[in-house]
Design a protein around this motif. Structure first.
Motif, PDB file in Angstrom:
ATOM      1  N   UNK A   1      30.312  25.272  40.461  1.00  0.00           N
ATOM      2  CA  UNK A   1      30.501  26.685  40.163  1.00  0.00           C
ATOM      3  C   UNK A   1      31.490  26.848  39.015  1.00  0.00           C
ATOM      4  N   UNK A   2      31.078  27.580  37.995  1.00  0.00           N
ATOM      5  CA  UNK A   2      31.937  27.866  36.854  1.00  0.00           C
ATOM      6  C   UNK A   2      32.813  29.063  37.195  1.00  0.00           C
ATOM      7  N   UNK A   3      34.146  28.857  37.198  1.00  0.00           N
ATOM      8  CA  UNK A   3      35.070  29.873  37.684  1.00  0.00           C
ATOM      9  C   UNK A   3      36.091  30.278  36.635  1.00  0.00           C
ATOM     10  N   UNK A   4      36.514  31.538  36.733  1.00  0.00           N
ATOM     11  CA  UNK A   4      37.590  32.036  35.878  1.00  0.00           C
ATOM     12  C   UNK A   4      38.971  31.893  36.520  1.00  0.00           C
ATOM     13  N   UNK A   5      39.018  31.582  37.811  1.00  0.00           N
ATOM     14  CA  UNK A   5      40.302  31.622  38.521  1.00  0.00           C
ATOM     15  C   UNK A   5      41.279  30.551  38.042  1.00  0.00           C
ATOM     16  N   UNK A   6      40.781  29.551  37.314  1.00  0.00           N
ATOM     17  CA  UNK A   6      41.684  28.484  36.863  1.00  0.00           C
ATOM     18  C   UNK A   6      42.395  28.822  35.557  1.00  0.00           C
ATOM     19  N   UNK A   7      42.019  29.916  34.931  1.00  0.00           N
ATOM     20  CA  UNK A   7      42.651  30.295  33.667  1.00  0.00           C
ATOM     21  C   UNK A   7      44.130  30.631  33.844  1.00  0.00           C
ATOM     22  N   UNK A   8      44.544  30.940  35.075  1.00  0.00           N
ATOM     23  CA  UNK A   8      45.931  31.317  35.335  1.00  0.00           C
ATOM     24  C   UNK A   8      46.893  30.145  35.228  1.00  0.00           C
ATOM     25  N   UNK A   9      46.365  28.908  35.276  1.00  0.00           N
ATOM     26  CA  UNK A   9      47.228  27.734  35.340  1.00  0.00           C
ATOM     27  C   UNK A   9      47.039  26.825  34.136  1.00  0.00           C
ATOM     28  N   UNK A  10      48.150  26.452  33.505  1.00  0.00           N
ATOM     29  CA  UNK A  10      48.093  25.512  32.387  1.00  0.00           C
ATOM     30  C   UNK A  10      47.620  24.137  32.827  1.00  0.00           C
ATOM     31  N   UNK A  11      47.711  23.857  34.112  1.00  0.00           N
ATOM     32  CA  UNK A  11      47.284  22.556  34.639  1.00  0.00           C
ATOM     33  C   UNK A  11      45.819  22.286  34.312  1.00  0.00           C
ATOM     34  N   UNK A  12      45.012  23.337  34.236  1.00  0.00           N
ATOM     35  CA  UNK A  12      43.589  23.181  33.946  1.00  0.00           C
ATOM     36  C   UNK A  12      43.256  23.432  32.481  1.00  0.00           C
ATOM     37  N   UNK A  13      44.254  23.790  31.700  1.00  0.00           N
ATOM     38  CA  UNK A  13      43.985  24.209  30.324  1.00  0.00           C
ATOM     39  C   UNK A  13      44.984  23.603  29.346  1.00  0.00           C
TER      40      UNK A  13
ATOM     41  N   UNK B   1      28.033  32.424  52.648  1.00  0.00           N
ATOM     42  CA  UNK B   1      28.214  31.928  51.278  1.00  0.00           C
ATOM     43  C   UNK B   1      29.079  32.894  50.469  1.00  0.00           C
ATOM     44  N   UNK B   2      29.899  32.330  49.600  1.00  0.00           N
ATOM     45  CA  UNK B   2      30.810  33.116  48.760  1.00  0.00           C
ATOM     46  C   UNK B   2      30.658  32.691  47.304  1.00  0.00           C
ATOM     47  N   UNK B   3      30.459  33.661  46.442  1.00  0.00           N
ATOM     48  CA  UNK B   3      30.310  33.418  45.006  1.00  0.00           C
ATOM     49  C   UNK B   3      31.615  33.768  44.302  1.00  0.00           C
ATOM     50  N   UNK B   4      32.293  32.750  43.777  1.00  0.00           N
ATOM     51  CA  UNK B   4      33.508  32.972  43.000  1.00  0.00           C
ATOM     52  C   UNK B   4      33.291  32.598  41.532  1.00  0.00           C
ATOM     53  N   UNK B   5      32.033  32.614  41.117  1.00  0.00           N
ATOM     54  CA  UNK B   5      31.720  32.223  39.752  1.00  0.00           C
ATOM     55  C   UNK B   5      32.068  33.338  38.770  1.00  0.00           C
ATOM     56  N   UNK B   6      32.123  32.969  37.504  1.00  0.00           N
ATOM     57  CA  UNK B   6      32.403  33.948  36.457  1.00  0.00           C
ATOM     58  C   UNK B   6      31.277  34.962  36.311  1.00  0.00           C
ATOM     59  N   UNK B   7      30.126  34.694  36.921  1.00  0.00           N
ATOM     60  CA  UNK B   7      28.985  35.604  36.846  1.00  0.00           C
ATOM     61  C   UNK B   7      29.020  36.691  37.920  1.00  0.00           C
ATOM     62  N   UNK B   8      29.950  36.577  38.864  1.00  0.00           N
ATOM     63  CA  UNK B   8      30.060  37.568  39.935  1.00  0.00           C
ATOM     64  C   UNK B   8      30.775  38.807  39.382  1.00  0.00           C
TER      65      UNK B   8
ATOM     66  N   UNK C   1      36.705  43.072  39.014  1.00  0.00           N
ATOM     67  CA  UNK C   1      37.587  44.142  39.461  1.00  0.00           C
ATOM     68  C   UNK C   1      38.761  43.616  40.281  1.00  0.00           C
ATOM     69  N   UNK C   2      38.855  42.284  40.420  1.00  0.00           N
ATOM     70  CA  UNK C   2      39.891  41.664  41.249  1.00  0.00           C
ATOM     71  C   UNK C   2      40.816  40.835  40.371  1.00  0.00           C
ATOM     72  N   UNK C   3      42.106  40.975  40.588  1.00  0.00           N
ATOM     73  CA  UNK C   3      43.078  40.138  39.886  1.00  0.00           C
ATOM     74  C   UNK C   3      43.106  38.777  40.576  1.00  0.00           C
ATOM     75  N   UNK C   4      42.250  37.852  40.114  1.00  0.00           N
ATOM     76  CA  UNK C   4      42.117  36.566  40.791  1.00  0.00           C
ATOM     77  C   UNK C   4      43.322  35.660  40.567  1.00  0.00           C
ATOM     78  N   UNK C   5      44.234  36.062  39.692  1.00  0.00           N
ATOM     79  CA  UNK C   5      45.462  35.280  39.520  1.00  0.00           C
ATOM     80  C   UNK C   5      46.432  35.521  40.671  1.00  0.00           C
ATOM     81  N   UNK C   6      46.175  36.548  41.467  1.00  0.00           N
ATOM     82  CA  UNK C   6      47.005  36.875  42.630  1.00  0.00           C
ATOM     83  C   UNK C   6      46.352  36.315  43.881  1.00  0.00           C
TER      84      UNK C   6
END
Length: 228
Positions: A75-87, A32-39, A44-49
């Motif tokens: 899962x509530x994630x921060x990784x989509x903030x990099x793209x205007x498609x989701x925002x 299992x992998x947690x990519x939620x904003x609570x992790x 410490x990871x640049x998830x936009x890369x």
């Protein structure tokens, strides 16, 4: 136990796990992998890369002596903030993932978990989108539903035909890399959909909080079939 009768129907379809990746990979080799904003580790990871996120996921898999990382449903994630498609300004922020991600090597085969026909396919090229995507239609015990396979490679959709029959266990396609899959580490986005709402070759895999209840009902947890 079940949120609705459709979920119960899905769970009872198979007594053993269905496979969308290499069927020789045992459940014990999935982690299992947690990519939620609570992790907190992700802070410490640049998830936009895609490369830095891939390093994080690869290290997680190796740490647990596994082969595949999985997770992400509801899962509530921060990784989509990099793209205007989701925002987009005209829509509320979409950041809740409503499929299951299976993180594995690029060019790995993807298999059809149940007998199906090809409903539609498309290369969704928005930044952060699915890239090459296939939607299958299933008709089982007089129930129609759909499964979506996102982040494939381009060859996966080149020779497909709408209404083409694909047998359970048959090769469907291959996983794409960051150059074609929306700029993500290689993985499969697998999603169950009850009502496609007229979409073809695409369906939202990320939603906003206001619409979450609808999408959780329309897109039940894929683990009902995969049983990981």
């Amino acid at each position: 136990m079940y949120p609705n009768t459709f979920s119960e129907f899905l769970f009872k379809l198979n007594g053993t796990p269905l496979r969308v990746l290499d069927p020789s990979i045992d459940n014990s080799n999935y982690i299992a992998l947690d990519l939620s904003e609570d992790n907190e580790a992700l802070q410490m990871v640049d998830v936009s890369s895609s490369s830095k996120l891939e390093n994080y996921i690869t290290n997680h898999i190796k740490k647990h002596n596994a082969l595949v990382a999985f997770g992400g449903y509801n899962e509530n994630r921060n990784i989509y903030k990099r793209s205007n498609y989701f925002n987009l300004e005209t829509a509320k922020e979409r950041n809740i993932h409503i499929g299951m991600d299976l993180w594995y090597d690029a060019h790995s085969p993807v298999f059809t978990p149940l007998d199906a026909t090809v409903h539609s396919f498309k290369n969704n090229i928005n930044y952060g989108d699915y890239g090459p995507t296939i939607i299958l239609k299933h008709h089982i015990n007089n129930v129609d539903f759909y499964t979506l396979y996102g982040h494939l490679n381009l060859a996966s959709i080149e020779n497909l035909k709408v209404n083409q029959f694909i047998k359970q266990g048959e090769l469907l396609g291959l996983l794409g890399d960051a150059s074609v899959n929306g700029d993500y580490p290689p993985h499969l986005h697998f999603q169950i959909i009850k009502d496609l709402q007229g979409f073809k070759g695409d369906y939202p895999g990320v939603c906003n909080k206001a619409d979450l209840d609808f999408y959780l009902e329309n897109c039940p947890n894929p683990n009902l079939l995969l049983k990981l």
